[in-house]
Enzyme design. Structure first.
Site, PDB file in Angstrom:
ATOM      1  N   ASP A 211       0.825  -1.208   0.000  1.00 63.06           N
ATOM      2  CA  ASP A 211       0.000   0.000   0.000  1.00 63.06           C
ATOM      3  C   ASP A 211       0.862   1.263   0.000  1.00 63.06           C
ATOM      4  O   ASP A 211       1.997   1.238   0.467  1.00 63.06           O
ATOM      5  CB  ASP A 211      -0.872   0.054   1.261  1.00 63.06           C
ATOM      6  CG  ASP A 211      -1.856  -1.084   1.310  1.00 63.06           C
ATOM      7  OD1 ASP A 211      -2.215  -1.600   0.240  1.00 63.06           O
ATOM      8  OD2 ASP A 211      -2.271  -1.440   2.427  1.00 63.06           O
TER       9      ASP A 211
HETATM   10  N1  URA Z   1      -1.402  -5.848   3.952  1.00 63.59           N
HETATM   11  C1  URA Z   1      -1.808  -4.572   3.939  1.00 63.59           C
HETATM   12  O1  URA Z   1      -2.808  -4.232   4.543  1.00 63.59           O
HETATM   13  N2  URA Z   1      -1.086  -3.685   3.256  1.00 63.59           N
HETATM   14  C2  URA Z   1       0.029  -4.007   2.569  1.00 63.59           C
HETATM   15  O2  URA Z   1       0.664  -3.135   1.964  1.00 63.59           O
HETATM   16  C3  URA Z   1       0.437  -5.339   2.595  1.00 63.59           C
HETATM   17  C4  URA Z   1      -0.304  -6.255   3.287  1.00 63.59           C
END
Ligand code: URA
Length: 237
Positions: free
Chosen positions: A105
């Site tokens: 993310d």
């Molecule tokens: N889980 C999440 O919530 N975000 C990420 O970037 C990776 C795994």
């Protein structure tokens, strides 16, 4: 990618760049069926066919495997529709056309692999692929035994239970706790949603390992090439 013809020949191992220039000047090289004697001529390995001595010269890009410590505030796509910074901005010196393997993310930091090895990318991002991904998360509050059990049996998110996951409290820290979380899937915002579900939302999230491959002490925004052993390991997964 467009490169000068002499470099193209040198990269393909035909001759040194100097020697390749001599071959071009001597009229021994054809591009798309036409003999080229101009040294500045650019060719694109995706579009042009280069011939030397009657044989097609295919110049495969070397495979590169990069481990980046992605900082928060970067998207994991090659181009962002909102013009936000992308991880590609962090690896400008890498001239091969690498792409991120999977996603982190915008607000997650940590281990991200980038490569131009399409087979490996396909394999590692396939939904059936279940390598463990390890995260260090700062959570609001401290998960209890029941929360840990929920992770172990799978948490309901987006109408479907997750695969079993691990949750371990490493540190209690007033309003927050620091936890180690291990999941085997790659669903959208999975760790955040799982932590929301147990009512301990994520404050910060960092991926520290994919299988046995570890982020180590790379600083945010830094990257390194994987070792041969690490590449071998990823291919074996
Ligand atoms: N889980 C999440 O919530 N975000 C990420 O970037 C990776 C795994």
């Amino acid at each position: 990618m467009e490169v000068r013809l002499q470099k193209y020949l040198a990269d393909a191992g035909i001759a040194s760049r100097r020697k390749a220039e001599e071959l071009i000047l001597a009229g021994k090289v054809q591009v798309n069926g036409v003999t080229v004697t101009e040294l500045g001529t650019k060719v694109d390995d995706k579009v042009d066919s280069v011939f030397y001595n009657g044989k097609r010269i295919i110049n495969h890009e070397p495979m590169v495997y990069i481990l980046l410590h992605k900082p928060e505030g970067f998207v994991t796509t090659v181009k962002d529709q909102f013009d936000r910074p992308t991880v590609m901005d962090l690896i400008k010196k890498v001239k091969e056309r690498v792409v991120p393997v999977g996603r982190l993310d915008y607000d997650t930091s940590g281990l991200l692999i980038l490569t131009n090895d399409g087979d490996l990318t396909y394999k590692l991002t396939h939904p059936k692929h279940n390598v463990e991904k390890t995260y260090i998360a700062k959570l609001y509050g401290t998960p209890d035994e029941n929360d840990i059990r929920q992770f172990k049996y799978g948490v309901h998110i987006d109408g479907r239970r997750t695969e079993p996951a691990k949750l371990q409290v490493l540190e209690e820290n007033g309003k927050f706790s620091v936890c180690k979380i291990v999941i085997t899937e790659g669903r959208n915002r999975q760790v955040r949603k799982m932590c929301d579900a147990i009512k301990h939302p994520v404050a910060t999230l960092k991926r520290v390992a994919t299988g046995k491959l570890e982020l180590g002490d790379l600083k945010k925004g830094q990257y390194r090439h994987l070792t041969e052993a690490e590449v071998k390991y990823l291919k074996s997964l």
